[in-house]
Structures are given as C-alpha cells and as structure tokens.
Design an enzyme around this catalytic site. Structure first.
Site, PDB file in Angstrom:
ATOM      1  N   TYR A  52      -2.312  -0.243  10.090  1.00 45.10           N
ATOM      2  CA  TYR A  52      -2.528  -0.788   8.746  1.00 45.10           C
ATOM      3  C   TYR A  52      -1.261  -0.620   7.913  1.00 45.10           C
ATOM      4  O   TYR A  52      -0.785  -1.562   7.266  1.00 45.10           O
ATOM      5  CB  TYR A  52      -3.699  -0.074   8.068  1.00 45.10           C
ATOM      6  N   SER A  95       0.826  -1.204   0.000  1.00 47.20           N
ATOM      7  CA  SER A  95       0.000   0.000   0.000  1.00 47.20           C
ATOM      8  C   SER A  95       0.860   1.254   0.000  1.00 47.20           C
ATOM      9  O   SER A  95       1.971   1.268   0.556  1.00 47.20           O
ATOM     10  CB  SER A  95      -0.901  -0.001   1.242  1.00 47.20           C
TER      11      SER A  95
END
Length: 332
Positions: free
Chosen positions: A152, A127
């Site tokens: 995350y 990501s």
C-alpha cells in the site's frame, strides 16, 4: 468550477464533495462501490450527496481505461481531486493485485485523462505510510521516502513519482497530499477507532497492537477537508530555485504536502478518550505489532502552513466526541 472527485462514496471523498458543492462548484463524483467494507455505508453517504444540487454520480472503475477516457471527454472538468484507492495496509498483504488495479492503474487513467483534457490542477491522495522505515520525526516532505514497509505504501509513493513525470513531461500541475490517520463521523469501518467502538459497545475485547505503544498523528476529517480545498486553490508552479535535495517540489509544477494534526497521540490515550465518550471500559487484548505497520507517525506541516495558511487543530477529545455522536445515531 466543474470538479471530478474520485472515490466520492468513500470517507474523505464524501466530505470533500460536500464542501466543494457548498463552495459553489459542480461536482461529478465517481466510485466503483467495491466490497472492501460495508457497501451500505457507501450508499448512505452517496444518498446524502445525491440530494444536493450540483452533484452527479457515475459508478465507474478507474481500471476501465475506455470508460475513464469517455468520462473526461464528456464532462470537460476544470480540476480533479483523486481520492479513490484501495485502502488498508494489512489488506495489501492479503490481496496485492487489488492495489495494482486501483492504485497503480487507477492513477494512470486519471493522469492520462488530465493530460489530454488540459486539467488546471490534479490534487491526489498520498499517505503518511510512504515514510516507511523513516525514524526521524516529525516526518517531513523533505525526507527521503524510499523504504516503504507495505505494498500500500509503495503504491502511494509510486503515485507521487507518476504525478511528477506527468508534471515534467506535460506541464500538468499536480499536488500530492500525505494524509495522516484520518478519523471522524462516516469513517471507514476497517479503521481501528471504528473497530474499537463496535467491539466495546458489544462487550467484546479489542486488539491493541504493539501493546498500546503505537503513536499516531490522528487527523480529524474537517481538518483534512479544509486542507484539500485550500490546496486545490493553490496551483503549483515551476520552481526555478529547486534543488535535487528537496523531493517535495520540482522545476516542474509539482508539490507534495503533509496534512496531519502535528501532534502524535499514543494509542492508549486515544482508547481512553474513546472510553470516556462511549461510557464503556475497553477489554484490551494486547498484541504485537503487525507486519506492514510502523510504530509512530508525526507530521511536519510547515509547508502547508506557509503556502495555504492552514494548521489542523481539532483535538482528539472533540473529534472522537463527534464520531461517537454520529456512530450512536447511525447504528442506533
């Protein structure tokens, strides 16, 4: 080839599975069908996939180590596209252990399956969130990414480190893809553009964080899929010329790429474009930046262009137009 796609009922997994089947591959898709967002949408995606010859679905949680080991033993995959993860930066502040189960343990079971069954290539989702506190833009895969600002993001950075250790120890070819703000039809309902469309059509206000000054490298789903498929066919090799100042490759068969549109757009412009396609003016509720968010993202995609010859290019206008057409059709 026989390809395992994890998170096949998810947004990106759905489209990647379709594309691989269209290219003549046999796809085994797995998903745990969790309730992070509307399960009905996941079932609707899955219904389309199950109508295609060359697709099999197995409902399975990646944290279930014996079940994952059995899956690899049963199907003898050639390659793996690992897209399953607990998504969402803000949700990671509320439910951190869900990220441990899905993103840490889930990656571990996939790596072990690949190790023991001679997988030719593991491609996995990282990501843009890994860039965290980085300020120099566009973000480059040669940048240091040791300062994540959410769990995350930390889990995605950890996945890259875990992949490298298996590439080094066992010669497993791995490629990580740092996705930049993916959007489009069949997308995730927790994403801003989805929430905006729902609220605007209902006449409700929308929350515009960082007072509309956020900038994102919005990347249309078709561009993401094209990048994934091209990279899947580009198996990384040992790089004998590697030096320790380049974290995107290694002497091991390991590689990391950015996949972004290479064009940051301010949130205000994004909302204006969505207003145009919806035919509705948004009632904007300006809000401060949220914990875990970063002010801007922008992708340097030089390596992607050089290695697989692909440049994402779908404009915000075209991409949001396609999303709105799907949204109105799906939700009536």
């Amino acid at each position: 080839m026989k390809v395992l796609v994890t998170g096949a009922a998810g947004f990106i997994g759905f489209f990647v599975s379709q594309r691989l089947i269209a290219d003549g591959h046999h796809v085994v898709g797995i998903d745990n069908m969790n309730h992070y967002y509307d399960v009905g949408l996941k079932h609707a995606r899955l219904a389309q996939l199950e109508a295609l010859p060359g697709f099999e679905f197995v409902e399975l949680d990646l944290a279930d180590r014996p079940a994952v080991a059995t899956l690899f033993e049963q199907y003898q995959f050639n390659r793996v596209v690992h897209l399953a993860a607990q998504a969402g930066v803000r949700h990671s502040l509320k439910a951190p252990f869900e990220y441990v189960d899905s993103n840490f343990t889930g990656m571990m079971t996939i790596l072990e399956g690949c190790r023991h069954h001679n997988i030719e290539h593991l491609v996995y989702a990282s990501s843009s969130s890994v860039y965290g506190m980085n300020e120099a833009m566009p973000f480059s895969t040669s940048d240091n990414v040791d300062h994540p600002v959410s769990l995350y993001a930390a889990s995605k950075k950890a996945n890259e480190l875990m992949a490298h250790s298996y590439s080094h120890l066992y010669g497993l070819p791995t490629t990580g893809l740092r996705f930049f703000t993916v959007y489009g039809p069949w997308g995730r309902p927790d994403m801003a553009y989805f929430l905006f469309a729902k609220a605007m059509l209902a006449g409700d206000p929308i929350k515009v964080f960082n007072f509309g000054k956020m900038k994102r490298d919005f990347t249309y789903i078709d561009d993401i899929v094209e990048g994934v498929v091209r990279v899947l066919n580009k198996v990384p090799a040992h790089n004998p010329d590697w030096h320790d100042g380049d974290p995107s490759s290694s002497k091991a068969p390991y590689k990391v790429y950015n996949i972004g549109n290479n064009n940051s757009v301010q949130l205000g412009e994004f909302i204006s474009t969505l207003e145009k396609h919806l035919g509705v003016e948004a009632n904007k509720q300006m809000m401060p930046i949220q914990p875990g968010d970063v002010e801007a993202t922008a992708a340097n995609i030089d390596d992607l262009v050089a290695d697989v010859g692909f440049t994402p290019s779908t404009s915000i206008d075209k991409g949001l137009g396609e999303f709105v057409r799907w949204y109105k059709s799906y939700y009536g």
